[in-house]
Design an enzyme around this catalytic site. Structure first.
Site, PDB file in Angstrom:
ATOM      1  N   GLU A   1      21.889 -21.539  -6.953  1.00 52.40           N
ATOM      2  CA  GLU A   1      21.688 -20.088  -7.009  1.00 52.40           C
ATOM      3  C   GLU A   1      22.770 -19.350  -6.203  1.00 52.40           C
ATOM      4  OE1 GLU A   1      20.279 -17.936  -8.617  1.00 52.40           O
ATOM      5  OE2 GLU A   1      19.911 -16.187  -7.366  1.00 52.40           O
TER       6      GLU A   1
ATOM      7  N   TRP B   1      -3.837  -1.784  -1.129  1.00 52.58           N
ATOM      8  CA  TRP B   1      -3.800  -3.037  -1.885  1.00 52.58           C
ATOM      9  C   TRP B   1      -4.267  -4.096  -0.896  1.00 52.58           C
ATOM     10  CZ3 TRP B   1      -1.792  -4.206  -6.869  1.00 52.58           C
ATOM     11  CH2 TRP B   1      -1.777  -5.571  -7.174  1.00 52.58           C
TER      12      TRP B   1
ATOM     13  N   ASN C   1       1.078  -0.282   5.770  1.00 51.68           N
ATOM     14  CA  ASN C   1       1.483  -1.030   4.579  1.00 51.68           C
ATOM     15  C   ASN C   1       2.164  -2.301   5.065  1.00 51.68           C
ATOM     16  OD1 ASN C   1       2.691  -1.956   2.207  1.00 51.68           O
ATOM     17  ND2 ASN C   1       4.420  -0.541   2.413  1.00 51.68           N
ATOM     18  N   GLY C   2       1.723  -3.457   4.598  1.00 49.03           N
ATOM     19  CA  GLY C   2       2.373  -4.701   5.010  1.00 49.03           C
ATOM     20  C   GLY C   2       1.380  -5.639   5.681  1.00 49.03           C
TER      21      GLY C   2
ATOM     22  N   ARG D   1       1.201   1.505  -5.965  1.00 49.54           N
ATOM     23  CA  ARG D   1       1.353   0.536  -4.883  1.00 49.54           C
ATOM     24  C   ARG D   1       0.039  -0.134  -4.495  1.00 49.54           C
ATOM     25  NH1 ARG D   1       6.287   1.639  -2.286  1.00 49.54           N
ATOM     26  NH2 ARG D   1       5.612   0.521  -0.462  1.00 49.54           N
TER      27      ARG D   1
ATOM     28  N   CYS E   1       0.855  -1.176   0.000  1.00 49.80           N
ATOM     29  CA  CYS E   1       0.000   0.000   0.000  1.00 49.80           C
ATOM     30  C   CYS E   1       0.898   1.236   0.000  1.00 49.80           C
ATOM     31  CB  CYS E   1      -0.875   0.019   1.239  1.00 49.80           C
ATOM     32  SG  CYS E   1      -1.805  -1.506   1.473  1.00 49.80           S
TER      33      CYS E   1
ATOM     34  N   LYS F   1      25.267 -16.622  -7.787  1.00 49.89           N
ATOM     35  CA  LYS F   1      25.368 -15.250  -7.253  1.00 49.89           C
ATOM     36  C   LYS F   1      26.813 -14.899  -6.982  1.00 49.89           C
ATOM     37  CE  LYS F   1      22.450 -13.960  -8.029  1.00 49.89           C
ATOM     38  NZ  LYS F   1      21.170 -14.173  -8.650  1.00 49.89           N
TER      39      LYS F   1
ATOM     40  N   HIS G   1      30.365 -38.499  -5.422  1.00 50.77           N
ATOM     41  CA  HIS G   1      30.453 -39.009  -6.798  1.00 50.77           C
ATOM     42  C   HIS G   1      31.398 -38.151  -7.643  1.00 50.77           C
ATOM     43  CE1 HIS G   1      27.329 -41.881  -5.922  1.00 50.77           C
ATOM     44  NE2 HIS G   1      26.661 -40.905  -5.332  1.00 50.77           N
TER      45      HIS G   1
ATOM     46  N   GLU H   1      28.954 -14.603 -10.278  1.00 49.63           N
ATOM     47  CA  GLU H   1      28.684 -13.521 -11.222  1.00 49.63           C
ATOM     48  C   GLU H   1      29.105 -12.153 -10.694  1.00 49.63           C
ATOM     49  OE1 GLU H   1      24.604 -12.810 -12.543  1.00 49.63           O
ATOM     50  OE2 GLU H   1      23.820 -13.498 -10.645  1.00 49.63           O
TER      51      GLU H   1
ATOM     52  N   LYS I   1      21.747  -7.317 -18.156  1.00 52.77           N
ATOM     53  CA  LYS I   1      20.551  -7.574 -17.368  1.00 52.77           C
ATOM     54  C   LYS I   1      19.536  -8.361 -18.182  1.00 52.77           C
ATOM     55  CE  LYS I   1      17.989  -7.255 -13.714  1.00 52.77           C
ATOM     56  NZ  LYS I   1      18.334  -8.261 -12.682  1.00 52.77           N
TER      57      LYS I   1
HETATM   58  O1  M6R Z   1      15.244 -11.800 -17.319  1.00 51.46           O
HETATM   59  P1  M6R Z   1      15.370 -13.273 -17.025  1.00 51.46           P
HETATM   60  O2  M6R Z   1      14.825 -13.645 -15.688  1.00 51.46           O
HETATM   61  O3  M6R Z   1      14.774 -14.123 -18.104  1.00 51.46           O
HETATM   62  O4  M6R Z   1      16.919 -13.539 -17.008  1.00 51.46           O
HETATM   63  C1  M6R Z   1      17.410 -14.829 -16.843  1.00 51.46           C
HETATM   64  C2  M6R Z   1      18.885 -14.815 -16.495  1.00 51.46           C
HETATM   65  O5  M6R Z   1      19.615 -14.148 -17.483  1.00 51.46           O
HETATM   66  C3  M6R Z   1      19.145 -14.125 -15.152  1.00 51.46           C
HETATM   67  O6  M6R Z   1      18.434 -14.722 -14.114  1.00 51.46           O
HETATM   68  C4  M6R Z   1      20.643 -14.175 -14.816  1.00 51.46           C
HETATM   69  O7  M6R Z   1      21.024 -15.487 -14.573  1.00 51.46           O
HETATM   70  C5  M6R Z   1      20.945 -13.268 -13.626  1.00 51.46           C
HETATM   71  N1  M6R Z   1      22.054 -12.424 -13.916  1.00 51.46           N
HETATM   72  C6  M6R Z   1      21.263 -14.013 -12.389  1.00 51.46           C
HETATM   73  O8  M6R Z   1      21.561 -13.186 -11.324  1.00 51.46           O
END
Ligand code: M6R
Length: 608
Positions: A480, A74, A98-99, A27, A2, A484, A503, A487, A603
C-alpha cells in the site's frame, strides 16, 4: 461520531441549536439534547431517538437561555437512552462530546472514590466530573478545563457550558473535528461548517490539541501547550461542506487527518465499547462457525485491506482465506466451496471488476458480504450483507481514510468470526476490542509525525525508485505504501515481503535506493531487521518506521527513523498506514504533482 453545536448568543438559542443539530444528524441520531443557562442556571432537555423527540420535549418545557450547547449522539459507551444522552452535567458544568475517552474507566474509579455521583454509562460524564472537581478546588472555569484536558486519553471533541456564566463556552479538539464561527456579537462552535451555516460563513478550524474560549465579543484559541495561537479565518461555502478542504491544502491531507474521527465512527458502529465486545448484525445469513473458507476479491488499496484481513481471519478465527485481485478472480473460474462466504471490498462500490467478482461468487452459491463506503452503490445493493465503512465521502483519488475504515471493519468481522468459531475466548475478544478502541488516539499521535515526514519527503522526492518492505501484516502495508507513493508522486516504488528480498529485489539495492521498512516491534521484528542488515550491507538507505522498542532494538544506522507509539500488534496496520500516507503526500506536494487528481487515474473505475 456525534454532532456538537454551541452558541454564545444575544437571543434565545434552543431553537437554533436544534436547527443546527438537524444538519448534524448524519453524524448520529440515537438521542439528542441541549443545555442552556436559564437565568444563569444550567438546565437541559434530552430525548432518546430522533430530533423530533427532542423538539417535542422542548415544546412541552421550553428553554429560553441565550447561551447553550447541543448534541446528537451515536452511541459508543452505553445504550441509547435519555440518561446516556448528552449534555452530561454536574451543578457547575454541562458538556457535550464526540469521540472516545479511552481512559474513562480509570478516571471514573478515581472520581467515584472522591465521591462523584454518576448518572450514565457514558465515557463523557467523567469529563463533567473532572472539570467540576477542579472548579470545586477553586479553579476558574477556564483553568479547570485547562487542568482537565491533559488527563483525557483518546480522540475527541468537547464543548462546555458553565453554570452562572452567560459569557463563556469552551471547545476542545483532539482527533475529532471542531469548527469555530464568528458572528456579530455572537460566537459559535460546531462539528462542521454546515452546522454553523445558518449563523455565519466566517469560520476557522481548530488544529489538533487546540482548545478555544468563546465569549460574545471574542474567541481565544490555545494550543495543547496552552500557548495563545491564531488559526486562519476563512469564508465557508457551507453548501459544499462535505467537500470542503477545511484548513488543508488538498483533500488528501484533509482525509488523512480525518482518520481518527472516521475510524472511531466506524469502530463505534461495530464495537460495543462499554462491554468491549464486537456487535455485528444479528441476522447474518451465514454462520462463521460453519464456514470452511472465505474468498476475498477487491482492487488496488481495497485489495491490500483484504490482504491484511487475511492475516487476521487466519490468525484470530483460524479461517482460511483465498484472496485475489478482482480482475483475476472474475475470470479464473475458481471452484468455490458450497455455502462459502465471499467478501468484496470497495470504497466506491462501483468498481467493475469487484462487481463482476461479486456476481461470480453469487452465481457460485456464495454468501456475499460487501465492505463498502457508499451504501447506495451497486455493490452494496447487489450483496447479501453490507458492512459499511463510515469514512464519509473520499474525494482524493488516492484512497486513505477509506482504507483504514476498511481495516477497522474487517478487524471487527475477524474478531466476531474468532468468537463465533470458539477460537477467541471472551478475554481475548476483550483484549482485541480494547486495542481497537485505542486506534483513533494512536492515529492522532501518528499524525503528529507530519512535520518530520515533510522534511524527510524532501529527500525522498529525489529518488528514482523506492522499495517498501514489511513482514506479516506490514507486508500488505508495504504494498500500500508503494502504491500511494507511485500514484501521486509518480516515483517508481515496489512493495515486497521482507523475506523475499534476497530472492531478487536485493539486486536493485545501491546507495541511491531508499528502502522504507515497516517494522513494528512484534514477533517478526528481528527477522525483518536481518533483512534490513542485508540492505545496509549493500549501501542501501533505510527509512525505518517502527515504535519506541523497535527503534531501540534496531541497532542499525538509518537515514531516518519514524517512531510511533507502542501498540497491540493486531492494530498496527491501521496506525502504520498514517506515516506511509503522509510520506507519499508530502513527497508529491514537494514535487508539485496534482495530488488530489493524479494523472491517468480515476476515483471510481467502472470499466475493466
Ligand atoms: O472504489 P474501490 O475501493 O473499489 O477502488 C479500488 C481501487 O481502484 C482504489 O483503491 C485505487 O487503487 C486507489 N486509487 C488507491 O489509492
Amino acid at each position: 461520531m456525534c454532532g456538537i453545536i454551541g452558541i454564545v448568543g444575544t437571543a434565545p438559542v434552543a431553537d437554533r441549536l436544534v436547527d443546527s443539530l438537524k444538519r448534524l444528524e448524519y453524524r448520529g441520531y440515537d438521542s439528542a439534547g441541549v443545555a442552556t443557562l436559564e437565568h444563569g442556571r444550567l438546565d437541559r432537555r434530552r430525548a432518546e431517538g430522533k430530533l423530533r423527540n427532542l423538539e417535542k420535549v422542548l415544546r412541552e418545557a421550553p428553554l429560553e437561555g441565550r447561551i447553550g450547547i447541543g448534541h446528537t449522539r451515536w452511541a459508543t459507551h452505553g445504550r441509547p437512552s435519555v440518561a446516556n444522552a448528552h449534555p452530561h452535567a454536574t451543578t457547575q458544568v454541562a458538556v457535550v462530546h464526540n469521540g472516545i475517552i479511552e481512559n474513562f474507566r480509570e478516571l471514573r474509579d478515581e472520581l467515584l472514590e472522591a465521591g462523584a455521583n454518576f448518572e450514565s454509562e457514558t465515557d463523557t460524564e467523567v469529563v463533567a466530573h473532572l472539570v467540576s472537581r477542579e472548579m470545586r478546588d477553586g479553579r476558574s472555569a477556564v483553568d479547570a478545563v485547562a487542568a482537565s484536558l491533559p488527563r483525557l486519553r483518546g480522540a475527541f471533541a468537547l464543548a462546555f457550558l458553565f453554570d452562572g456564566d452567560e459569557d463563556l463556552l469552551i471547545g476542545a479538539r483532539k482527533g475529532s473535528p471542531l469548527a469555530l464561527g464568528y458572528g456579530d456579537g455572537e460566537m459559535y462552535l460546531g462539528s462542521d461548517a454546515l452546522a454553523l451555516a445558518p449563523f455565519t460563513d466566517t469560520i476557522s478550524y481548530l488544529d489538533d490539541g487546540d482548545w478555544a474560549v468563546l465569549r460574545h465579543g471574542s474567541i481565544e484559541v490555545r494550543d495543547a501547550a496552552n500557548n495563545k495561537v491564531s488559526r486562519p479565518i476563512q469564508k465557508a461555502a457551507a453548501s459544499a461542506f462535505m467537500v470542503e478542504k477545511g484548513n488543508h491544502r488538498h483533500f488528501m491531507a484533509k482525509e488523512i487527518h480525518e482518520q481518527p474521527e472516521v475510524v472511531g465512527h466506524t469502530l463505534a458502529h461495530y464495537l460495543d465499547m462499554a462491554s468491549e465486545t464486537v456487535r455485528l448484525p444479528a441476522d447474518l445469513p451465514f454462520d462463521f462457525a460453519k464456514l470452511d473458507r472465505i474468498s476475498i476479491a477487491a482492487c488496488g488499496t481495497a485489495y491490500y485491506a483484504g490482504l491484511v484481513a487475511k492475516y487476521w481471519f487466519e490468525r484470530y478465527a483460524r479461517l482460511p482465506v483465498e484472496i485475489d485481485v478482482a480482475s483475476e478472480f472474475r475470470y479464473r473460474e475458481a471452484p468455490l466451496p458450497k455455502n462459502g462466504l465471499a467478501i468484496v471490498i470497495s470504497q466506491s462500490g462501483e468498481t467493475a471488476d469487484t462487481l463482476a467478482s461479486l456476481r461470480y461468487a453469487k452465481e457460485n452459491g456464495q454468501h456475499v458480504l460487501a465492505v463498502v463506503n457508499v451504501p447506495t452503490s451497486t455493490i452494496a445493493r447487489d450483496s447479501h450483507v453490507v458492512m459499511p465503512t463510515l469514512a464519509g465521502p473520499e474525494i482524493g483519488v488516492a484512497s486513505t481514510k477509506a482504507f483504514t475504515c476498511q481495516l477497522a471493519t474487517l478487524a471487527a468481522i475477524a474478531v466476531a468470526a474468532g468468537r463465533a468459531r470458539g477460537v477467541l475466548s471472551v478475554a481475548e475478544e476483550r483484549e482485541l476490542v480494547h486495542a481497537l478502541v485505542e486506534v483513533p488516539r494512536l492515529m492522532s499521535e501518528a499524525l503528529s509525525l507530519g512535520p518530520e515526514i515533510e522534511v524527510l519527503a524532501r529527500t525522498l522526492m529525489k529518488a528514482k525508485d523506492v522499495l517498501y518492505l514489511g513482514r506479516g501484516t506490514a507486508f500488505p502495508l508495504a504494498l500500500e505504501g508503494a502504491l500511494k507513493l507511485k500514484e501521486i508522486s509518480y516515483i517508481h516504488a515496489e512493495g515486497y515481503a521482507a523475506g523475499e528480498l534476497k530472492h531478487g529485489p536485493i539486486a536493485l539495492i545501491d546507495e541511491k535506493m531508499p528502502v522504507v521498512v515497516l517494522a513494528p516491534h512484534d514477533g517478526v521484528f528481528e527477522k525483518t531487521m536481518s533483512n534490513v542488515q542485508e540492505v545496509v550491507a549493500r549501501g542501501g538507505r533505510i527509512i525505518l518506521i517502527t515504535d519506541g522498542n523497535g527503534s531501540k532494538a534496531a541497532g542499525i544506522g538509518t537515514e531516518a527513523t519514524l517512531t510511533l507509539p507502542e501498540m497491540h500488534p493486531a492494530i498496527a496496520p491501521l496506525v502504520y498506514a498514517v506515516p506511509i500516507q503522509l510520506l507519499a503526500y508530502h513527497t508529491a506536494v514537494h514535487m508539485g504533482t496534482d495530488v488530489d487528481q493524479p494523472r491517468n487515474l480515476a476515483k471510481s473505475v467502472t470499466v475493466e
